[in-house]
Scaffold this motif. Structure first.
Motif, PDB file in Angstrom:
ATOM      1  N   ASP A  46     -37.853  13.302 -11.222  1.00  0.00           N
ATOM      2  CA  ASP A  46     -38.394  14.361 -10.355  1.00  0.00           C
ATOM      3  C   ASP A  46     -39.487  13.911  -9.374  1.00  0.00           C
ATOM      4  OD1 ASP A  46     -37.120  15.400 -12.557  1.00  0.00           O
ATOM      5  OD2 ASP A  46     -38.710  16.778 -13.107  1.00  0.00           O
ATOM      6  N   GLN A  62     -41.637  10.968 -11.281  1.00  0.00           N
ATOM      7  CA  GLN A  62     -41.408  10.582 -12.678  1.00  0.00           C
ATOM      8  C   GLN A  62     -40.887   9.155 -12.671  1.00  0.00           C
ATOM      9  OE1 GLN A  62     -41.547  12.935 -15.846  1.00  0.00           O
ATOM     10  NE2 GLN A  62     -43.199  13.060 -14.356  1.00  0.00           N
ATOM     11  N   ARG A 175     -42.994  23.770 -19.303  1.00  0.00           N
ATOM     12  CA  ARG A 175     -43.450  22.637 -18.482  1.00  0.00           C
ATOM     13  C   ARG A 175     -43.365  22.872 -16.977  1.00  0.00           C
ATOM     14  NH1 ARG A 175     -39.255  20.728 -21.677  1.00  0.00           N
ATOM     15  NH2 ARG A 175     -37.222  20.680 -20.670  1.00  0.00           N
ATOM     16  N   ASP A 176     -43.860  21.888 -16.244  1.00  0.00           N
ATOM     17  CA  ASP A 176     -43.726  21.768 -14.794  1.00  0.00           C
ATOM     18  C   ASP A 176     -44.524  22.822 -14.014  1.00  0.00           C
ATOM     19  OD1 ASP A 176     -41.880  19.908 -15.739  1.00  0.00           O
ATOM     20  OD2 ASP A 176     -40.156  21.211 -15.374  1.00  0.00           O
ATOM     21  N   GLU A 229     -36.394  24.886 -15.495  1.00  0.00           N
ATOM     22  CA  GLU A 229     -37.356  23.810 -15.264  1.00  0.00           C
ATOM     23  C   GLU A 229     -37.853  23.860 -13.819  1.00  0.00           C
ATOM     24  OE1 GLU A 229     -34.946  20.280 -16.493  1.00  0.00           O
ATOM     25  OE2 GLU A 229     -36.296  20.211 -18.214  1.00  0.00           O
TER      26      GLU A 229
HETATM   27  C1  FRU Z   1     -36.652  17.767 -14.963  1.00  0.00           C
HETATM   28  C2  FRU Z   1     -37.539  17.402 -16.154  1.00  0.00           C
HETATM   29  C3  FRU Z   1     -38.803  18.234 -16.168  1.00  0.00           C
HETATM   30  C4  FRU Z   1     -39.740  17.361 -16.961  1.00  0.00           C
HETATM   31  C5  FRU Z   1     -39.364  15.998 -16.456  1.00  0.00           C
HETATM   32  C6  FRU Z   1     -39.506  14.876 -17.450  1.00  0.00           C
HETATM   33  O1  FRU Z   1     -35.792  16.720 -14.614  1.00  0.00           O
HETATM   34  O2  FRU Z   1     -36.824  17.549 -17.362  1.00  0.00           O
HETATM   35  O3  FRU Z   1     -38.651  19.514 -16.729  1.00  0.00           O
HETATM   36  O4  FRU Z   1     -41.086  17.663 -16.727  1.00  0.00           O
HETATM   37  O5  FRU Z   1     -38.005  16.076 -16.055  1.00  0.00           O
HETATM   38  O6  FRU Z   1     -39.215  13.641 -16.836  1.00  0.00           O
END
Ligand code: FRU
Length: 476
Positions: A46, A62, A175-176, A229
């Motif tokens: 991401d 990421q 998350r996020d 997400e």
């Molecule tokens: C989306 C995700 C997010 C998480 C991240 C972890 O691709 O699963 O929800 O924060 O990737 O790498």
């Protein structure tokens, strides 16, 4: 590096010093991309923390640099002054604290009071009991906060919220975070899964960006997937959009699509009060697109960048794993409204990288470039056919615009990709943005977009569109 052990900056630096040969191997891969962001080594997923601040854009991501299968999540960092030429910087956030020891997961940036405020998810997996299901138990999702005055150096990490701060009916999957500013305060949206496996967005409110109180939730009446997400909320003209990446859509139309989806709901009413969600529209109909994030530039454009990849995908893969890397980002897109429809186009800064090819016919007859933009306009009666590198076909049949590969096995150009389509009455124009191993196709001024990775053995371009205008530009 071990998957469930902290990684400190000095561990990374030692590893980096010892891995010059690994970097060289990736740098020499003919499949590496020319104008799309990709990892120096390892894996990228991401986009995170996108912002424009003090004359520079920051793009974090990421980033497990150590292997191409994406285990240990750090935040990598690129910066750019023009969104065209990028500078690769040191990773900025490492899984080095008790609150994010098993992954510095996704998050966002919010520029306020002369600094960048970053919010992200600290992922922690528990191993002290044998009966965790890692959905409702065994996982801690911390909402973390750091600030920076230059995008390079960061304040100490602060944990703002943990599982006990989320509502009791919510699973361990939260998350996020992303921030929305309103006149009466700041709001944070977080992607979540409830204990009945319904996807939703949690909303928190704050006056000072550090103390957050539960405000409410946004979801559909009936479950729409089990997990939402990377939520994002923004306006395009008069339209209010809630974007989210959804896991768990099955049956019917979803059987022809990717394992997970990224799209948006249009909002009627107020997302923080009384609201109604429209049907879900996909941002992209191709094979490789997930977890986009947006930000607003100082000149008022809404820019969207996405991971050009697909998590948990068994159907297709990427042969670059053999060279030690995997995935890239989409080229940044501007989101805009045209005749009441949400559309996307490559950012205008691309114009500076383009050189018009005068001999289109010669180019179509001979060897192609690996990296180019082709536009076909004034298409009539859906009559066109484009073949990229002899294997990837864009055409129209049975009321559908289609992107499909002639060979679909895992060792072919497609690496296992088959067909994706959208039902549309008329295809008026196409814009194709091709990089060495990626293709993004904008249909009808970007009303529909298809992104895919592909791995050509020869670069060849064939296009037929009777009476239509074809232009071709090499991208430098
Ligand atoms: C989306 C995700 C997010 C998480 C991240 C972890 O691709 O699963 O929800 O924060 O990737 O790498």
């Amino acid at each position: 590096m071990k998957k469930y052990e902290k990684v400190f900056q000095k561990d990374y630096e030692t590893w980096y010093g010892e891995n010059e040969a690994y970097r060289k191997q990736v740098a020499e891969d003919p499949d590496r991309l020319a104008f799309h962001l990709m990892p120096e080594t390892g894996w990228m997923n991401d986009p995170n923390g996108l912002c424009q601040f003090k004359g520079e854009y920051h793009i974090y991501y990421q980033y497990p640099p150590f292997e191409p299968t994406g285990e240990l999540k750090l935040w990598g960092h690129y910066k750019t002054k023009d969104l065209v030429t990028y500078e690769q910087c040191q990773p900025v956030l490492f899984p080095d604290s008790d609150e994010d020891a098993h992954g510095v997961y996704s998050g966002s940036a919010f520029c306020e009071n002369g600094k960048i405020n970053f919010f992200y998810t600290g992922n922690v997996k528990l191993f002290d009991r044998p009966d965790y299901d890692y959905i409702n138990s065994g996982r801690v999702s911390n909402t973390m906060y750091v600030t920076s005055e230059d995008g390079m150096h960061f304040s100490p990490k602060k944990c703002l919220m943990t599982n006990s701060d989320y509502p009791a009916d919510i699973s361990a999957h939260v998350r996020d975070p992303k921030i929305i500013k309103r006149e009466d305060g700041y709001y944070m949206v977080l992607g979540a899964r409830d204990k009945e496996s319904k996807g939703l967005v949690l909303v928190y409110r704050s006056d000072d960006l550090t103390n957050w109180k539960y405000h409410g939730r946004i979801t559909t009446e009936n479950a729409f997937g089990y997990m939402w997400e990377c939520p994002d909320y923004f306006k395009i003209g008069d339209k209010k959009l809630l974007s989210t990446s959804v896991q768990g859509l099955e049956g019917g139309i979803w059987e022809d699509r990717n394992v997970y989806q990224s799209g948006y709901f249009e909002i009627e009413g107020d997302i923080l009060g009384e609201y109604k969600l429209s049907e879900y529209h996909l941002w992209d109909y191709g094979f490789d697109y997930y977890a986009p994030q947006s930000f607003e530039t100082e000149d008022g454009r809404r820019i969207h960048i996405s991971w050009m990849g697909m998590p948990d995908c068994e159907e297709y893969s990427n042969p670059t794993i053999q060279t030690g890397w995997q995935h890239c980002f989409t080229f940044p897109r501007e989101i805009f409204e045209k005749d009441g429809k949400i559309c996307q186009r490559p950012i205008r800064e691309l114009e500076e990288k383009k050189h018009l090819v005068s001999d289109v016919k010669g180019m179509l007859a001979g060897e192609g470039y690996p990296v180019y933009e082709m536009t076909i306009s004034d298409i009539t009666k859906n009559r066109f056919k484009v073949i990229l590198s002899e294997k990837l076909i864009l055409d129209y049949a049975d009321g559908k615009f289609r992107m499909h590969f002639t060979d679909q096995d895992k060792t072919s150009v497609s690496s296992g990709r088959s067909m994706r389509y959208v039902e549309v009455e008329e295809v008026e124009n196409l814009k194709i943005l091709a990089d060495t191993s990626s293709v993004e196709v904008f249909v009808n001024d970007g009303e529909y977009v298809f992104s895919t990775r592909y791995y050509p053995e020869v670069y060849k371009l064939q296009a037929e569109a009777v009476g239509a205008q074809i232009t071709l530009s090499e991208i430098m």
